[in-house]
Enzyme design. Structure first.
Site, PDB file in Angstrom:
ATOM      1  CE1 TYR A  52      -4.011   2.086   0.676  1.00 29.29           C
ATOM      2  CE2 TYR A  52      -2.663   3.134   2.378  1.00 29.29           C
ATOM      3  CZ  TYR A  52      -3.796   3.113   1.587  1.00 29.29           C
ATOM      4  OH  TYR A  52      -4.734   4.129   1.717  1.00 29.29           O
ATOM      5  CE  LYS A  56      -3.622   4.858  -1.583  1.00 28.37           C
ATOM      6  NZ  LYS A  56      -4.671   5.452  -2.429  1.00 28.37           N
TER       7      LYS A  56
HETATM    8  P1  NDP Z   1     -13.454   2.278   0.666  1.00 27.69           P
HETATM    9  O1  NDP Z   1     -12.902   0.907   0.836  1.00 27.69           O
HETATM   10  O2  NDP Z   1     -14.522   2.771   1.595  1.00 27.69           O
HETATM   11  O3  NDP Z   1     -13.998   2.460  -0.858  1.00 27.69           O
HETATM   12  C1  NDP Z   1     -13.170   2.126  -1.925  1.00 27.69           C
HETATM   13  C2  NDP Z   1     -13.876   2.397  -3.231  1.00 27.69           C
HETATM   14  O4  NDP Z   1     -12.942   2.065  -4.285  1.00 27.69           O
HETATM   15  C3  NDP Z   1     -15.100   1.531  -3.455  1.00 27.69           C
HETATM   16  O5  NDP Z   1     -16.119   2.276  -4.091  1.00 27.69           O
HETATM   17  C4  NDP Z   1     -14.595   0.440  -4.395  1.00 27.69           C
HETATM   18  O6  NDP Z   1     -15.553  -0.061  -5.310  1.00 27.69           O
HETATM   19  C5  NDP Z   1     -13.565   1.196  -5.202  1.00 27.69           C
HETATM   20  N1  NDP Z   1     -12.597   0.298  -5.825  1.00 27.69           N
HETATM   21  C6  NDP Z   1     -11.768  -0.580  -5.225  1.00 27.69           C
HETATM   22  N2  NDP Z   1     -11.063  -1.242  -6.142  1.00 27.69           N
HETATM   23  C7  NDP Z   1     -11.469  -0.798  -7.360  1.00 27.69           C
HETATM   24  C8  NDP Z   1     -11.137  -1.109  -8.697  1.00 27.69           C
HETATM   25  N3  NDP Z   1     -10.215  -2.023  -8.986  1.00 27.69           N
HETATM   26  N4  NDP Z   1     -11.770  -0.457  -9.688  1.00 27.69           N
HETATM   27  C9  NDP Z   1     -12.715   0.492  -9.422  1.00 27.69           C
HETATM   28  N5  NDP Z   1     -13.078   0.833  -8.172  1.00 27.69           N
HETATM   29  C10 NDP Z   1     -12.465   0.192  -7.160  1.00 27.69           C
HETATM   30  O7  NDP Z   1     -12.180   3.240   0.682  1.00 27.69           O
HETATM   31  P2  NDP Z   1     -11.983   4.722   1.278  1.00 27.69           P
HETATM   32  O8  NDP Z   1     -13.112   5.575   0.881  1.00 27.69           O
HETATM   33  O9  NDP Z   1     -11.591   4.622   2.703  1.00 27.69           O
HETATM   34  O10 NDP Z   1     -10.665   5.171   0.490  1.00 27.69           O
HETATM   35  C11 NDP Z   1     -10.719   5.889  -0.729  1.00 27.69           C
HETATM   36  C12 NDP Z   1      -9.303   6.244  -1.127  1.00 27.69           C
HETATM   37  O11 NDP Z   1      -8.695   7.036  -0.112  1.00 27.69           O
HETATM   38  C13 NDP Z   1      -8.389   5.029  -1.327  1.00 27.69           C
HETATM   39  O12 NDP Z   1      -7.510   5.256  -2.402  1.00 27.69           O
HETATM   40  C14 NDP Z   1      -7.617   4.970  -0.027  1.00 27.69           C
HETATM   41  O13 NDP Z   1      -6.385   4.341  -0.181  1.00 27.69           O
HETATM   42  C15 NDP Z   1      -7.477   6.447   0.280  1.00 27.69           C
HETATM   43  N6  NDP Z   1      -7.207   6.729   1.689  1.00 27.69           N
HETATM   44  C16 NDP Z   1      -8.130   6.400   2.652  1.00 27.69           C
HETATM   45  C17 NDP Z   1      -7.852   6.672   3.974  1.00 27.69           C
HETATM   46  C18 NDP Z   1      -8.817   6.350   5.066  1.00 27.69           C
HETATM   47  O14 NDP Z   1      -8.452   6.579   6.226  1.00 27.69           O
HETATM   48  N7  NDP Z   1     -10.016   5.872   4.786  1.00 27.69           N
HETATM   49  C19 NDP Z   1      -6.589   7.293   4.375  1.00 27.69           C
HETATM   50  C20 NDP Z   1      -5.714   7.594   3.286  1.00 27.69           C
HETATM   51  C21 NDP Z   1      -6.030   7.315   1.994  1.00 27.69           C
HETATM   52  P3  NDP Z   1     -16.813  -0.958  -4.822  1.00 27.69           P
HETATM   53  O15 NDP Z   1     -17.727   0.010  -4.135  1.00 27.69           O
HETATM   54  O16 NDP Z   1     -17.382  -1.415  -6.096  1.00 27.69           O
HETATM   55  O17 NDP Z   1     -16.269  -2.014  -3.940  1.00 27.69           O
END
Ligand code: NDP
Length: 248
Positions: free
Chosen positions: A156, A160
Protein backbone atom coordinates in the site's frame (compact mmCIF):
# COMPACT_ATOMS: atom_id res chain seq x y z
CA UNK A 1 -17.05 29.38 -3.00
CA UNK A 2 -15.06 26.86 -5.09
CA UNK A 3 -17.71 26.61 -7.76
CA UNK A 4 -17.67 23.72 -10.26
CA UNK A 5 -20.67 24.76 -12.37
CA UNK A 6 -20.61 23.30 -15.91
CA UNK A 7 -17.63 21.07 -15.13
CA UNK A 8 -17.64 17.33 -15.73
CA UNK A 9 -15.91 15.34 -12.99
CA UNK A 10 -14.94 11.67 -13.08
CA UNK A 11 -14.52 10.15 -9.63
CA UNK A 12 -13.16 6.61 -9.29
CA UNK A 13 -13.91 4.47 -6.27
CA UNK A 14 -17.07 6.52 -5.85
CA UNK A 15 -19.25 3.64 -4.72
CA UNK A 16 -18.46 4.13 -1.05
CA UNK A 17 -16.45 6.12 1.48
CA UNK A 18 -14.36 9.08 0.39
CA UNK A 19 -15.20 8.62 -3.30
CA UNK A 20 -18.96 8.71 -2.71
CA UNK A 21 -18.56 11.85 -0.59
CA UNK A 22 -16.43 13.42 -3.34
CA UNK A 23 -19.05 12.65 -5.97
CA UNK A 24 -21.84 14.17 -3.83
CA UNK A 25 -19.77 17.24 -2.98
CA UNK A 26 -18.70 17.90 -6.58
CA UNK A 27 -22.32 17.60 -7.71
CA UNK A 28 -23.38 20.06 -4.99
CA UNK A 29 -20.66 22.39 -6.30
CA UNK A 30 -22.37 22.31 -9.70
CA UNK A 31 -20.49 19.59 -11.59
CA UNK A 32 -21.97 16.73 -13.57
CA UNK A 33 -20.42 13.55 -12.24
CA UNK A 34 -19.32 10.19 -13.65
CA UNK A 35 -19.45 7.79 -10.72
CA UNK A 36 -16.96 4.96 -11.26
CA UNK A 37 -16.57 1.94 -9.01
CA UNK A 38 -15.79 -1.73 -9.35
CA UNK A 39 -19.27 -3.02 -8.63
CA UNK A 40 -22.44 -1.95 -10.38
CA UNK A 41 -24.46 -1.83 -7.16
CA UNK A 42 -22.42 0.74 -5.26
CA UNK A 43 -21.83 3.10 -8.19
CA UNK A 44 -25.55 2.99 -9.05
CA UNK A 45 -26.42 3.80 -5.41
CA UNK A 46 -24.13 6.83 -5.40
CA UNK A 47 -25.49 8.06 -8.74
CA UNK A 48 -29.07 7.61 -7.45
CA UNK A 49 -28.25 9.65 -4.33
CA UNK A 50 -26.87 12.47 -6.48
CA UNK A 51 -29.72 12.36 -9.01
CA UNK A 52 -32.19 12.40 -6.09
CA UNK A 53 -30.75 15.77 -5.07
CA UNK A 54 -30.04 17.07 -8.57
CA UNK A 55 -31.78 15.22 -11.41
CA UNK A 56 -29.71 14.19 -14.47
CA UNK A 57 -26.40 15.08 -12.85
CA UNK A 58 -24.71 11.69 -12.36
CA UNK A 59 -24.12 8.54 -14.42
CA UNK A 60 -22.81 5.29 -12.88
CA UNK A 61 -20.11 3.11 -14.46
CA UNK A 62 -18.93 -0.27 -13.19
CA UNK A 63 -15.27 -0.43 -14.17
CA UNK A 64 -12.25 -2.20 -12.72
CA UNK A 65 -9.65 0.57 -12.94
CA UNK A 66 -6.87 -2.04 -13.03
CA UNK A 67 -8.23 -3.54 -16.26
CA UNK A 68 -6.61 -1.76 -19.17
CA UNK A 69 -9.21 -2.72 -21.81
CA UNK A 70 -12.18 -1.98 -19.56
CA UNK A 71 -10.77 1.45 -18.69
CA UNK A 72 -10.10 2.35 -22.33
CA UNK A 73 -13.68 1.37 -23.25
CA UNK A 74 -15.12 3.25 -20.28
CA UNK A 75 -13.10 6.34 -21.20
CA UNK A 76 -14.68 6.39 -24.67
CA UNK A 77 -18.15 5.81 -23.24
CA UNK A 78 -17.69 8.57 -20.68
CA UNK A 79 -16.64 11.12 -23.27
CA UNK A 80 -19.54 10.06 -25.51
CA UNK A 81 -21.98 10.47 -22.59
CA UNK A 82 -20.68 13.79 -21.21
CA UNK A 83 -19.04 15.39 -24.25
CA UNK A 84 -15.84 16.24 -22.37
CA UNK A 85 -14.12 15.72 -19.04
CA UNK A 86 -12.66 18.56 -16.96
CA UNK A 87 -11.76 16.87 -13.68
CA UNK A 88 -10.47 13.39 -12.85
CA UNK A 89 -10.14 12.22 -9.26
CA UNK A 90 -8.21 8.95 -8.99
CA UNK A 91 -9.56 7.75 -5.67
CA UNK A 92 -10.14 3.98 -6.12
CA UNK A 93 -7.96 2.09 -3.67
CA UNK A 94 -7.65 -1.16 -1.78
CA UNK A 95 -5.52 -2.62 1.00
CA UNK A 96 -4.12 -6.16 1.35
CA UNK A 97 -2.10 -5.77 4.53
CA UNK A 98 0.52 -8.18 5.85
CA UNK A 99 4.15 -8.26 6.88
CA UNK A 100 6.52 -8.37 3.94
CA UNK A 101 7.73 -11.83 4.92
CA UNK A 102 4.26 -13.24 4.42
CA UNK A 103 3.05 -10.98 1.60
CA UNK A 104 2.11 -12.96 -1.50
CA UNK A 105 2.82 -11.83 -5.06
CA UNK A 106 -0.91 -11.46 -5.50
CA UNK A 107 -1.22 -9.16 -2.46
CA UNK A 108 1.51 -6.99 -3.94
CA UNK A 109 0.26 -7.03 -7.55
CA UNK A 110 -3.40 -6.40 -6.81
CA UNK A 111 -2.71 -3.35 -4.60
CA UNK A 112 -0.25 -1.83 -7.08
CA UNK A 113 -2.63 -2.60 -9.97
CA UNK A 114 -5.63 -0.84 -8.44
CA UNK A 115 -4.00 2.00 -6.53
CA UNK A 116 -1.21 2.99 -8.93
CA UNK A 117 -1.76 1.47 -12.36
CA UNK A 118 -5.45 2.32 -12.10
CA UNK A 119 -4.60 6.04 -11.89
CA UNK A 120 -2.23 5.71 -14.84
CA UNK A 121 -4.86 3.92 -16.95
CA UNK A 122 -7.68 6.32 -16.10
CA UNK A 123 -5.47 9.32 -16.85
CA UNK A 124 -4.41 7.83 -20.17
CA UNK A 125 -8.01 7.14 -21.12
CA UNK A 126 -9.18 10.69 -20.36
CA UNK A 127 -6.13 12.90 -20.84
CA UNK A 128 -6.92 13.99 -24.40
CA UNK A 129 -10.22 15.41 -23.27
CA UNK A 130 -8.87 16.96 -20.05
CA UNK A 131 -5.94 18.61 -21.86
CA UNK A 132 -8.36 20.40 -24.18
CA UNK A 133 -10.29 21.94 -21.30
CA UNK A 134 -9.42 25.45 -20.10
CA UNK A 135 -9.26 24.49 -16.40
CA UNK A 136 -8.43 20.78 -16.45
CA UNK A 137 -7.70 19.16 -13.10
CA UNK A 138 -6.37 15.81 -11.94
CA UNK A 139 -6.36 14.90 -8.27
CA UNK A 140 -4.80 11.66 -7.04
CA UNK A 141 -5.83 10.36 -3.64
CA UNK A 142 -2.59 9.16 -2.06
CA UNK A 143 -2.12 8.61 1.70
CA UNK A 144 0.16 9.71 4.53
CA UNK A 145 1.32 6.08 4.46
CA UNK A 146 2.93 6.89 1.10
CA UNK A 147 4.96 9.57 2.86
CA UNK A 148 6.00 7.80 6.05
CA UNK A 149 5.48 4.05 5.44
CA UNK A 150 3.79 1.61 7.81
CA UNK A 151 4.67 -1.89 9.02
CA UNK A 152 2.35 -4.39 7.31
CA UNK A 153 1.54 -2.05 4.44
CA UNK A 154 4.60 -2.24 2.15
CA UNK A 155 2.41 -2.79 -0.92
CA UNK A 156 0.00 0.00 0.00
CA UNK A 157 2.80 2.43 0.94
CA UNK A 158 4.64 1.72 -2.32
CA UNK A 159 1.46 2.30 -4.33
CA UNK A 160 0.70 5.56 -2.55
CA UNK A 161 4.31 6.82 -2.78
CA UNK A 162 4.20 5.86 -6.47
CA UNK A 163 1.09 8.00 -6.89
CA UNK A 164 3.04 10.99 -5.61
CA UNK A 165 5.79 10.44 -8.21
CA UNK A 166 3.10 10.01 -10.86
CA UNK A 167 1.42 13.23 -9.72
CA UNK A 168 4.62 15.27 -10.00
CA UNK A 169 5.52 13.87 -13.42
CA UNK A 170 2.02 14.44 -14.77
CA UNK A 171 2.02 17.95 -13.30
CA UNK A 172 5.18 18.73 -15.26
CA UNK A 173 3.90 17.10 -18.47
CA UNK A 174 0.51 18.83 -18.40
CA UNK A 175 1.60 22.26 -17.13
CA UNK A 176 2.00 23.60 -20.67
CA UNK A 177 -1.76 23.11 -21.14
CA UNK A 178 -2.54 24.75 -17.76
CA UNK A 179 -3.89 21.47 -16.43
CA UNK A 180 -2.97 21.06 -12.76
CA UNK A 181 -2.21 17.74 -11.10
CA UNK A 182 -2.10 17.41 -7.32
CA UNK A 183 -2.27 14.69 -4.70
CA UNK A 184 -4.17 14.60 -1.44
CA UNK A 185 -2.67 12.49 1.32
CA UNK A 186 -5.38 11.76 3.88
CA UNK A 187 -4.46 10.52 7.33
CA UNK A 188 -6.95 8.39 9.23
CA UNK A 189 -10.41 9.01 7.77
CA UNK A 190 -13.46 7.14 9.09
CA UNK A 191 -14.72 4.85 6.27
CA UNK A 192 -15.32 1.11 5.66
CA UNK A 193 -11.57 0.79 5.01
CA UNK A 194 -10.60 2.04 8.47
CA UNK A 195 -13.63 0.57 10.29
CA UNK A 196 -12.05 -2.80 9.56
CA UNK A 197 -9.09 -2.03 11.88
CA UNK A 198 -9.08 -3.46 15.43
CA UNK A 199 -9.75 -1.02 18.33
CA UNK A 200 -6.20 -1.21 19.72
CA UNK A 201 -4.75 -0.20 16.33
CA UNK A 202 -7.19 2.70 16.10
CA UNK A 203 -6.19 3.87 19.60
CA UNK A 204 -2.49 3.73 18.68
CA UNK A 205 -3.11 5.79 15.53
CA UNK A 206 -5.12 8.38 17.45
CA UNK A 207 -2.16 9.00 19.78
CA UNK A 208 -0.19 10.20 16.72
CA UNK A 209 -2.78 12.77 15.59
CA UNK A 210 -2.00 16.20 17.10
CA UNK A 211 -5.55 17.46 16.48
CA UNK A 212 -6.74 14.51 18.58
CA UNK A 213 -9.45 13.08 16.33
CA UNK A 214 -9.93 10.99 13.21
CA UNK A 215 -10.87 12.80 10.03
CA UNK A 216 -14.19 12.58 8.23
CA UNK A 217 -14.86 12.24 4.51
CA UNK A 218 -15.89 15.91 4.53
CA UNK A 219 -12.35 16.92 5.49
CA UNK A 220 -11.07 15.29 2.30
CA UNK A 221 -13.85 16.55 0.03
CA UNK A 222 -13.28 20.15 1.13
CA UNK A 223 -9.61 19.95 0.10
CA UNK A 224 -10.48 18.25 -3.20
CA UNK A 225 -13.19 20.77 -4.05
CA UNK A 226 -10.67 23.57 -3.54
CA UNK A 227 -8.01 21.90 -5.71
CA UNK A 228 -10.60 21.19 -8.44
CA UNK A 229 -11.84 24.78 -8.49
CA UNK A 230 -10.56 27.77 -10.45
CA UNK A 231 -9.24 29.18 -7.12
CA UNK A 232 -6.40 26.61 -7.19
CA UNK A 233 -5.25 27.40 -10.74
CA UNK A 234 -1.69 28.27 -9.61
CA UNK A 235 -1.14 25.12 -7.52
CA UNK A 236 0.31 22.05 -9.21
CA UNK A 237 2.52 19.08 -8.36
CA UNK A 238 1.71 19.37 -4.66
CA UNK A 239 0.80 16.89 -1.96
CA UNK A 240 -1.81 18.26 0.44
CA UNK A 241 -1.94 16.25 3.66
CA UNK A 242 -5.35 16.12 5.34
CA UNK A 243 -4.36 14.31 8.50
CA UNK A 244 -4.92 16.35 11.66
CA UNK A 245 -1.19 17.12 11.71
CA UNK A 246 0.07 13.49 11.73
CA UNK A 247 2.78 14.30 9.18
CA UNK A 248 4.40 17.72 9.30
P1 NDP B 1 -13.45 2.28 0.67
O1 NDP B 1 -12.90 0.91 0.84
O2 NDP B 1 -14.52 2.77 1.59
O3 NDP B 1 -14.00 2.46 -0.86
C1 NDP B 1 -13.17 2.13 -1.92
C2 NDP B 1 -13.88 2.40 -3.23
O4 NDP B 1 -12.94 2.06 -4.28
C3 NDP B 1 -15.10 1.53 -3.45
O5 NDP B 1 -16.12 2.28 -4.09
C4 NDP B 1 -14.59 0.44 -4.40
O6 NDP B 1 -15.55 -0.06 -5.31
C5 NDP B 1 -13.57 1.20 -5.20
N1 NDP B 1 -12.60 0.30 -5.82
C6 NDP B 1 -11.77 -0.58 -5.22
N2 NDP B 1 -11.06 -1.24 -6.14
C7 NDP B 1 -11.47 -0.80 -7.36
C8 NDP B 1 -11.14 -1.11 -8.70
N3 NDP B 1 -10.22 -2.02 -8.99
N4 NDP B 1 -11.77 -0.46 -9.69
C9 NDP B 1 -12.71 0.49 -9.42
N5 NDP B 1 -13.08 0.83 -8.17
C10 NDP B 1 -12.46 0.19 -7.16
O7 NDP B 1 -12.18 3.24 0.68
P2 NDP B 1 -11.98 4.72 1.28
O8 NDP B 1 -13.11 5.58 0.88
O9 NDP B 1 -11.59 4.62 2.70
O10 NDP B 1 -10.66 5.17 0.49
C11 NDP B 1 -10.72 5.89 -0.73
C12 NDP B 1 -9.30 6.24 -1.13
O11 NDP B 1 -8.69 7.04 -0.11
C13 NDP B 1 -8.39 5.03 -1.33
O12 NDP B 1 -7.51 5.26 -2.40
C14 NDP B 1 -7.62 4.97 -0.03
O13 NDP B 1 -6.38 4.34 -0.18
C15 NDP B 1 -7.48 6.45 0.28
N6 NDP B 1 -7.21 6.73 1.69
C16 NDP B 1 -8.13 6.40 2.65
C17 NDP B 1 -7.85 6.67 3.97
C18 NDP B 1 -8.82 6.35 5.07
O14 NDP B 1 -8.45 6.58 6.23
N7 NDP B 1 -10.02 5.87 4.79
C19 NDP B 1 -6.59 7.29 4.37
C20 NDP B 1 -5.71 7.59 3.29
C21 NDP B 1 -6.03 7.31 1.99
P3 NDP B 1 -16.81 -0.96 -4.82
O15 NDP B 1 -17.73 0.01 -4.14
O16 NDP B 1 -17.38 -1.42 -6.10
O17 NDP B 1 -16.27 -2.01 -3.94
Amino acid sequence: MFDLTDKVAVITGAGRGIGRALALEFARAGARVAVVSRSEGTSAETAALINGERPDTAVAYAVDVADSEAVAAAGKQLIADFGAVDILVNNAGITRDGLLLRMSDDDWDSVLATNLKGAFLMTKALQRSILKRPEGRIINISSVIGLIGNPGQANYAASKAGLIGLTKSMAREFAGRKVTVNAIAPGFIQTDMTDALPDNVREEILKKVPLGAFGTVDDVTAAARFLASPAARYITGQVLTVDGGMVM
